[in-house]
Design a protein around this motif. Structure first.
Motif, PDB file in Angstrom:
ATOM      1  N   LEU A   1       1.278   8.101  -6.198  1.00 56.00           N
ATOM      2  CA  LEU A   1       2.089   8.094  -7.418  1.00 56.00           C
ATOM      3  C   LEU A   1       3.370   7.272  -7.221  1.00 56.00           C
ATOM      4  O   LEU A   1       3.734   6.458  -8.080  1.00 56.00           O
ATOM      5  CB  LEU A   1       2.429   9.530  -7.838  1.00 56.00           C
ATOM      6  CG  LEU A   1       3.295   9.657  -9.083  1.00 56.00           C
ATOM      7  CD1 LEU A   1       2.597   9.069 -10.305  1.00 56.00           C
ATOM      8  CD2 LEU A   1       3.648  11.104  -9.358  1.00 56.00           C
ATOM      9  N   PHE A   2       4.044   7.478  -6.096  1.00 61.42           N
ATOM     10  CA  PHE A   2       5.271   6.710  -5.828  1.00 61.42           C
ATOM     11  C   PHE A   2       4.967   5.218  -5.720  1.00 61.42           C
ATOM     12  O   PHE A   2       5.765   4.380  -6.142  1.00 61.42           O
ATOM     13  CB  PHE A   2       5.973   7.221  -4.562  1.00 61.42           C
ATOM     14  CG  PHE A   2       6.873   8.394  -4.831  1.00 61.42           C
ATOM     15  CD1 PHE A   2       8.080   8.234  -5.481  1.00 61.42           C
ATOM     16  CD2 PHE A   2       6.499   9.678  -4.455  1.00 61.42           C
ATOM     17  CE1 PHE A   2       8.913   9.306  -5.745  1.00 61.42           C
ATOM     18  CE2 PHE A   2       7.325  10.767  -4.713  1.00 61.42           C
ATOM     19  CZ  PHE A   2       8.529  10.587  -5.358  1.00 61.42           C
ATOM     20  N   PHE A   3       3.810   4.905  -5.159  1.00 60.94           N
ATOM     21  CA  PHE A   3       3.378   3.506  -5.055  1.00 60.94           C
ATOM     22  C   PHE A   3       3.201   2.905  -6.455  1.00 60.94           C
ATOM     23  O   PHE A   3       3.657   1.792  -6.736  1.00 60.94           O
ATOM     24  CB  PHE A   3       2.064   3.457  -4.263  1.00 60.94           C
ATOM     25  CG  PHE A   3       1.462   2.098  -4.139  1.00 60.94           C
ATOM     26  CD1 PHE A   3       2.138   1.081  -3.482  1.00 60.94           C
ATOM     27  CD2 PHE A   3       0.202   1.836  -4.667  1.00 60.94           C
ATOM     28  CE1 PHE A   3       1.566  -0.180  -3.352  1.00 60.94           C
ATOM     29  CE2 PHE A   3      -0.369   0.579  -4.535  1.00 60.94           C
ATOM     30  CZ  PHE A   3       0.313  -0.429  -3.884  1.00 60.94           C
TER      31      PHE A   3
ATOM     32  N   LYS B   1       0.852  -1.193   0.000  1.00 56.14           N
ATOM     33  CA  LYS B   1       0.000   0.000   0.000  1.00 56.14           C
ATOM     34  C   LYS B   1       0.893   1.250   0.000  1.00 56.14           C
ATOM     35  O   LYS B   1       2.073   1.151   0.380  1.00 56.14           O
ATOM     36  CB  LYS B   1      -0.933  -0.005   1.213  1.00 56.14           C
ATOM     37  CG  LYS B   1      -0.245  -0.093   2.542  1.00 56.14           C
ATOM     38  CD  LYS B   1      -1.250  -0.219   3.640  1.00 56.14           C
ATOM     39  CE  LYS B   1      -0.512  -0.371   4.961  1.00 56.14           C
ATOM     40  NZ  LYS B   1      -1.260  -0.921   6.011  1.00 56.14           N
ATOM     41  N   PRO B   2       0.342   2.387  -0.439  1.00 56.11           N
ATOM     42  CA  PRO B   2       1.204   3.586  -0.512  1.00 56.11           C
ATOM     43  C   PRO B   2       1.813   3.912   0.857  1.00 56.11           C
ATOM     44  O   PRO B   2       1.098   3.975   1.850  1.00 56.11           O
ATOM     45  CB  PRO B   2       0.230   4.682  -0.944  1.00 56.11           C
ATOM     46  CG  PRO B   2      -0.898   3.978  -1.585  1.00 56.11           C
ATOM     47  CD  PRO B   2      -1.012   2.661  -0.897  1.00 56.11           C
ATOM     48  N   HIS B   3       3.090   4.081   0.888  1.00 56.80           N
ATOM     49  CA  HIS B   3       3.751   4.297   2.182  1.00 56.80           C
ATOM     50  C   HIS B   3       4.819   5.389   2.125  1.00 56.80           C
ATOM     51  O   HIS B   3       5.186   5.964   3.131  1.00 56.80           O
ATOM     52  CB  HIS B   3       4.418   2.995   2.636  1.00 56.80           C
ATOM     53  CG  HIS B   3       5.555   2.601   1.741  1.00 56.80           C
ATOM     54  ND1 HIS B   3       5.350   2.061   0.495  1.00 56.80           N
ATOM     55  CD2 HIS B   3       6.894   2.720   1.893  1.00 56.80           C
ATOM     56  CE1 HIS B   3       6.517   1.843  -0.073  1.00 56.80           C
ATOM     57  NE2 HIS B   3       7.466   2.239   0.742  1.00 56.80           N
ATOM     58  N   PHE B   4       5.334   5.659   0.930  1.00 52.05           N
ATOM     59  CA  PHE B   4       6.530   6.498   0.845  1.00 52.05           C
ATOM     60  C   PHE B   4       6.198   7.982   0.700  1.00 52.05           C
ATOM     61  O   PHE B   4       5.460   8.387  -0.188  1.00 52.05           O
ATOM     62  CB  PHE B   4       7.386   6.044  -0.335  1.00 52.05           C
ATOM     63  CG  PHE B   4       8.578   6.925  -0.576  1.00 52.05           C
ATOM     64  CD1 PHE B   4       9.617   6.981   0.346  1.00 52.05           C
ATOM     65  CD2 PHE B   4       8.663   7.734  -1.705  1.00 52.05           C
ATOM     66  CE1 PHE B   4      10.709   7.805   0.141  1.00 52.05           C
ATOM     67  CE2 PHE B   4       9.757   8.561  -1.911  1.00 52.05           C
ATOM     68  CZ  PHE B   4      10.774   8.588  -0.981  1.00 52.05           C
ATOM     69  N   GLU B   5       6.810   8.760   1.594  1.00 54.59           N
ATOM     70  CA  GLU B   5       6.660  10.217   1.515  1.00 54.59           C
ATOM     71  C   GLU B   5       7.990  10.821   1.119  1.00 54.59           C
ATOM     72  O   GLU B   5       8.943  10.764   1.899  1.00 54.59           O
ATOM     73  CB  GLU B   5       6.245  10.781   2.884  1.00 54.59           C
ATOM     74  CG  GLU B   5       4.777  10.656   3.155  1.00 54.59           C
ATOM     75  CD  GLU B   5       4.391  11.314   4.479  1.00 54.59           C
ATOM     76  OE1 GLU B   5       5.070  12.269   4.902  1.00 54.59           O
ATOM     77  OE2 GLU B   5       3.418  10.841   5.077  1.00 54.59           O
ATOM     78  N   HIS B   6       8.053  11.367  -0.073  1.00 55.61           N
ATOM     79  CA  HIS B   6       9.292  12.026  -0.513  1.00 55.61           C
ATOM     80  C   HIS B   6       9.407  13.343   0.256  1.00 55.61           C
ATOM     81  O   HIS B   6       8.443  14.124   0.284  1.00 55.61           O
ATOM     82  CB  HIS B   6       9.236  12.270  -2.018  1.00 55.61           C
ATOM     83  CG  HIS B   6      10.545  12.717  -2.589  1.00 55.61           C
ATOM     84  ND1 HIS B   6      11.044  13.974  -2.383  1.00 55.61           N
ATOM     85  CD2 HIS B   6      11.463  12.073  -3.339  1.00 55.61           C
ATOM     86  CE1 HIS B   6      12.215  14.084  -2.989  1.00 55.61           C
ATOM     87  NE2 HIS B   6      12.489  12.947  -3.584  1.00 55.61           N
ATOM     88  N   PRO B   7      10.602  13.614   0.855  1.00 58.13           N
ATOM     89  CA  PRO B   7      10.715  14.840   1.666  1.00 58.13           C
ATOM     90  C   PRO B   7      10.606  16.140   0.875  1.00 58.13           C
ATOM     91  O   PRO B   7      10.380  17.198   1.467  1.00 58.13           O
ATOM     92  CB  PRO B   7      12.099  14.712   2.317  1.00 58.13           C
ATOM     93  CG  PRO B   7      12.827  13.717   1.502  1.00 58.13           C
ATOM     94  CD  PRO B   7      11.816  12.812   0.890  1.00 58.13           C
TER      95      PRO B   7
END
Lengths: 103, 190
Positions: B128-130, B109-115
């Motif tokens: 989008l990253f997911f 599931k979507p998890h990544f937060e770009h700083p």
């Protein structure tokens, strides 16, 4: 409904339009340098004790060489007799007696 | 220090040259790796690996490409290797999960937060990253370099070792695939 979905997709695709570059940790340089140094062949470190041992061994070796050279020289050197002993030797050789005269 | 001087200094193993190289390129390498791998520690690891690779092979650097192109090339190669390993791990986790093992499938599931993403875009960018993770590697790389790193198609082509039309084609397919993946995602998660 479809239009709404397309809008969300467009919005999602545009969500990174003004993205800023993530910054690497300043500590990363130190860690990277550490890794780089590990790639080099390990330098040989000599402790003070080892240096002293090497120096003593070298001094011993040089002294032994000097002593042996001196010994060799002294063996080959013609024996220097004193003047009196030389006269004694000649008297014995030519006249068959010991020269007891004291001059 | 100009690029040629920097390369000469690097091949002489001068530490100040590495410091300058780090100042110039660490963020670009880290940002690329972070956007592709979506994992901070892995991205830091890749950044270090890239610097070690530069250190090892700077003497063989040919001046027919720019230093930045070469560095992006090394970064892409390291990230691709890492992605392949990750995908193999995921396949193994999936197989073991079929046999009742409790291993959870990671990143499902979507998890990544770009700083670097704006606060109001955080939720959409996560999705989008997911979706980017589901793209074939070459499409993901091209999309990341062009859209996140902001490289021109010519620079992306040099970094990936392909032609500009090939990059255009990759970008077109990446966009199409992303649209498809996002429509599936939003249908499922209304």
């Amino acid at each position: 409904m479809i239009k709404r979905n397309e809008e969300i997709i467009d919005h999602t695709l545009n969500s990174i339009t003004d993205i800023k570059r993530a910054q690497a940790s300043p500590f990363l340089y130190g860690r990277a340098m550490e890794r780089m140094k590990q790639q080099l062949p390990a330098p040989v470190y000599y402790t003070g004790k080892v240096v002293i041992q090497f120096a003593l061994a070298a001094i011993l070796l040089v002294s032994l060489n000097l002593v042996s050279v001196r010994l060799l020289k002294s063996q080959h050197k013609p024996q220097q007799l004193s003047e009196e002993a030389e006269l004694q030797r000649m008297a014995q050789e030519y006249f068959g007696f010991e020269n007891n005269n004291t001059y | 220090m100009k690029e040629k001087e920097l390369i000469t200094a690097l091949s002489e193993g001068r530490e100040e040259a590495y410091k300058e190289l780090f100042n110039l390129f660490s963020d670009r390498i880290y940002n690329t790796a972070l956007s592709v791998l979506q994992h901070q520690e892995d991205a830091e690891d890749i950044t270090q690996e890239v610097f070690v690779e530069i250190y090892r092979s700077v003497k063989n650097f040919r001046h027919d490409a720019s230093l930045s192109t070469w560095i992006y090339k090394v970064t892409v190669s390291k990230c691709t290797d890492h992605l392949k390993k990750n995908k193999a791990k995921k396949r193994f986790a999936f197989i073991t999960s079929l046999f009742g093992n409790d291993n959870d499938l990671q990143h499902d599931k979507p998890h990544f937060e770009h700083p670097g993403v704006l606060l109001e875009q955080k939720e959409h960018s996560k999705v989008l990253f997911f979706a980017l993770l589901k793209l074939p590697n070459n499409q993901q790389m091209a999309y990341t370099l062009a859209k996140i790193e902001g490289l021109s198609y010519a620079e992306v082509a040099s970094a990936l070792g392909i032609s500009v039309p090939a990059v255009e084609s990759l970008m077109f397919r990446a966009n199409e695939n992303l649209r498809h993946l996002l429509s599936i995602y939003y249908k499922k998660n209304k």
